[in-house]
Design an enzyme around this catalytic site. Structure first.
Site, PDB file in Angstrom:
ATOM      1  N   PHE A  86      34.511  51.637  42.606  1.00 17.05           N
ATOM      2  CA  PHE A  86      34.578  52.601  41.514  1.00 17.05           C
ATOM      3  C   PHE A  86      33.221  53.188  41.142  1.00 17.05           C
ATOM      4  CE2 PHE A  86      38.491  50.137  39.895  1.00 17.05           C
ATOM      5  CZ  PHE A  86      39.293  50.802  40.806  1.00 17.05           C
ATOM      6  N   GLY A  87      32.116  52.681  41.716  1.00 17.25           N
ATOM      7  CA  GLY A  87      30.808  53.209  41.356  1.00 17.25           C
ATOM      8  C   GLY A  87      29.694  52.259  41.745  1.00 17.25           C
TER       9      GLY A  87
ATOM     10  N   LYS B 177      26.094  50.737  34.829  1.00 13.44           N
ATOM     11  CA  LYS B 177      27.208  50.880  35.768  1.00 13.44           C
ATOM     12  C   LYS B 177      27.667  52.334  35.727  1.00 13.44           C
ATOM     13  CE  LYS B 177      31.637  48.791  37.081  1.00 13.44           C
ATOM     14  NZ  LYS B 177      32.605  47.720  36.762  1.00 13.44           N
TER      15      LYS B 177
ATOM     16  N   ASP C 124      40.738  39.806  38.387  1.00 15.29           N
ATOM     17  CA  ASP C 124      39.899  39.839  39.595  1.00 15.29           C
ATOM     18  C   ASP C 124      38.772  38.807  39.507  1.00 15.29           C
ATOM     19  OD1 ASP C 124      39.325  40.749  42.121  1.00 15.29           O
ATOM     20  OD2 ASP C 124      38.142  42.473  41.465  1.00 15.29           O
TER      21      ASP C 124
END
Length: 619
Positions: free
Chosen positions: A343-344, A360, A455
């Site tokens: 995602f980044g 982030k 996760d």
């Protein structure tokens, strides 16, 4: 001459052997309901006469191979409830399939346009995956279709009006997607339809009154949308209950449908009232335009500053500009890159006040990344716990979205566990796992809105300068509503750490986090990833640990722990065995049988207390 082979429901394990391709006269192959793993062998392309291939309810993985497209006689293909990933092969549109079921896998990408070319298809079920894109108007090519299930994906766009041409369709489910726009009145053309489920989308507008003409319609679910107007009351709508229309605040109708009554206002409006309305409307328009201009100017001035998102009580700056982050990272230079994900990327930055932070930066071109940004803000901004990474601020505008977080000087647990330059001793590992367990206990039972992380793995655990562990990366986390014990999702998590019910059915609950934690606890003391190449042919990390506990754990223990000169290793092993037994109790196949995180914390702290005394250490 073998033409049928049915080995279903036999508890078979291991991989499908390549020699299956030698059965060239086979018409039907059924292996469903076993415990098969691995890939579909490409030798199936030799089964030129095959008409039916049933492999559902196993643990098969990898991509759906293009070799299946070579089976020109194949009419039935069922791969449901496995762990297949990647995209749906485009070449399937060139087959003569009549039944195709890929449901409950982890397939991604768009639905290939070739799939709408399956003119002979009767049943098409690709539900419960992570498919995106739109439903093509070419769906009308499915002239023979009786069941179409695209539910529980990430499909966006509108319902094509051409869908009304599916005159043979009996069951339609588009639920749990991101569909927008109105319900097409053309759906009245689905004259054979018996069941429609469009729930859990973003559909708006009125329910077409033309749907009253669907004589065979027995059930409809339009709940959890943005619909308004009067609910039709003719035809099959006379028999539907409130369950069909829940959580559409704009709907009105009969009281038994638990919606507001429709207002029947006086249609006669006097000339004086009309004159007042005609005068007021232009004035109101001018006022709104002026307000809009002022708002846009204010937004432009503040566009480069962080969105507040209830950060004022974090004891840190709540407005960090994009330019401060740009300067603090030297233009997001690679020399400051701490890591990258789907995602980044995360960068190290030095703020004007000399404070070192981690930034982030989310990929704004990915819808999933933007959703991850919102989830992390929602999940983390109001949480306070020693073992969670703190959000200091966030910076958000149309072209840039980032979270500003505490900087963890010792990096990720994954780096410490697998680097040749570092080595964690027994107590350090145990301290870290107690920290992670405490964080999960707080997320599950210590917040007003319970959170499932979804996760848990070593790369999502960061270590500060004192080697205290902090759980991070809430990009796929799920918030449970009041009284909820589980929800469903098709958001991808990490293979190897996912609980069985998460991987196969998308069930998210506290027990899924407990399972992931148990896998990580085993990994912590064996130094073996659950995806290690040694785990093949039915053997996985959990089975390996189970077979060695309690009497042979010295054979699975990380060799670094044995080579650290532990004189009391024989006395320590029983306590390590207790750790493995605790991990196994976290990983039982049945979710309800798994231990709670509160009990995990208590048990680990007891083991740590014994080991501290034995090793003569306080910390």
């Amino acid at each position: 001459m073998l033409i049928q082979l049915d080995l279903s429901l036999n508890k078979l394990n291991g991989a499908i052997p390549d020699v299956i391709g030698n059965l060239k006269n086979l018409l039907d192959l059924a292996l469903h309901g076993n415990d098969l793993i691995g890939l579909i062998p490409d030798t199936v392309s030799n089964l030129h006469n095959l008409q039916s291939l049933i492999l559902n309810n196993n643990r098969l993985q990898g991509s759906i191979i293009n070799e299946l497209c070579q089976l020109k006689n194949l009419s039935k293909l069922n791969l449901a409830n496995n762990m297949f990933s990647g995209a749906i092969p485009k070449c399937l549109g060139n087959t003569s399939l009549q039944q195709l079921d890929f449901s409950s896998n982890i397939l991604i990408s768009h639905i290939p346009s070739s799939l709408w070319s399956l003119k002979d298809i009767l049943v098409l079920d690709i539900s419960s995956n992570a498919l995106s894109g739109i439903i093509s108007p070419e769906v009308s090519n499915l002239r023979a279709i009786t069941l179409l299930n695209l539910s529980r994906n990430q499909i966006s766009g509108s319902i094509p009006t051409t869908m009304g041409g599916l005159i043979t369709l009996q069951s339609l489910s588009l639920a749990h997607n991101k569909l927008q726009g109105s319900i097409p009145g053309s759906l009245r053309g689905m004259i054979s339809i018996e069941s429609i489920d469009l729930s859990h989308n973003y559909l708006s507008g009125v329910i077409p009154k033309s749907l009253e003409s669907l004589l065979y319609l027995k059930s409809i679910n339009l709940s959890y949308n943005l619909l308004d107007g009067e609910i039709p009351n003719g035809g099959p709508f006379q028999n539907f209950t409130a369950q069909s229309f829940m959580m559409n605040k704009g709907l009105c109708g009969k009281s038994q449908l638990q919606v507001q009554p429709c207002r029947r206002g006086n249609k006669h409006i006097s000339n004086k009232v009309m004159l007042v309305i005609k005068c007021l409307v232009p004035i109101m328009v001018v006022i709104l335009v002026v307000i809009g201009i002022v708002f846009l100017k204010h937004n432009r001035d503040d566009g480069n500053y962080a969105t507040k998102r209830d950060l004022t009580n974090l004891g840190a700056p709540t407005r960090i500009s994009y330019y401060e982050l740009l300067h603090g990272t030297n233009g997001f230079d690679e020399s400051n890159l701490l890591g990258s994900g789907s995602f980044g990327s995360v960068y190290k930055a030095i703020l004007p006040n000399e404070k070192i932070v981690a930034v982030k930066v989310f990929n704004i071109d990915m819808e999933e990344a933007l959703r991850s940004f919102d989830i992390e803000c929602l999940a983390l901004c109001n949480l306070r716990h020693r073992n969670l990474v703190k959000i200091i601020s966030c910076c958000s505008n149309d072209a840039f979205k980032s979270l500003v977080m505490e900087f963890m000087s010792n990096g990720s647990l994954d780096r410490w566990l697998y680097s040749h330059n570092y080595c964690l001793d027994i107590l350090q590992r145990l301290n870290i796992m107690v920290d992670v367990a405490a964080a999960l206990e707080y997320l599950h039972h210590g917040t007003s809105t319970p959170i499932v992380h979804c996760d848990i793995k070593p790369s999502n655990v960061l270590l500060d300068e004192d080697m205290v562990a902090h759980v991070s990366d809430f990009g796929v986390a799920k918030l449970l509503g009041e009284g909820q014990l589980e929800i469903y999702t098709k958001t991808l998590a990490t293979v190897g750490y996912m609980a069985p019910e998460y991987g196969s059915k998308g069930v998210v609950s506290f027990k899924g986090d407990v399972y992931s934690y148990g896998i990580m606890l085993m990994e912590m003391f064996t130094r073996k990833k659950p995806t290690d190449e040694m785990f093949v042919e039915g053997l996985d990390l959990k089975d390996w640990v189970s077979k060695s506990t309690p009497h042979s754990i010295i054979n699975i223990l990380d060799a670094n722990l044995l080579h650290k000169g532990n004189p009391n290793i024989s006395n320590i092993l029983p306590h390590i065995s207790s750790i493995f037994e605790l991990a196994l109790s976290c990983c039982t196949k049945v979710p309800e049988a798994r231990i709670m995180m509160t009990d995990v914390v208590v048990s680990l702290k007891k083991i740590r207390s014994y080991l501290r005394k034995m090793l003569g250490r306080r910390h």
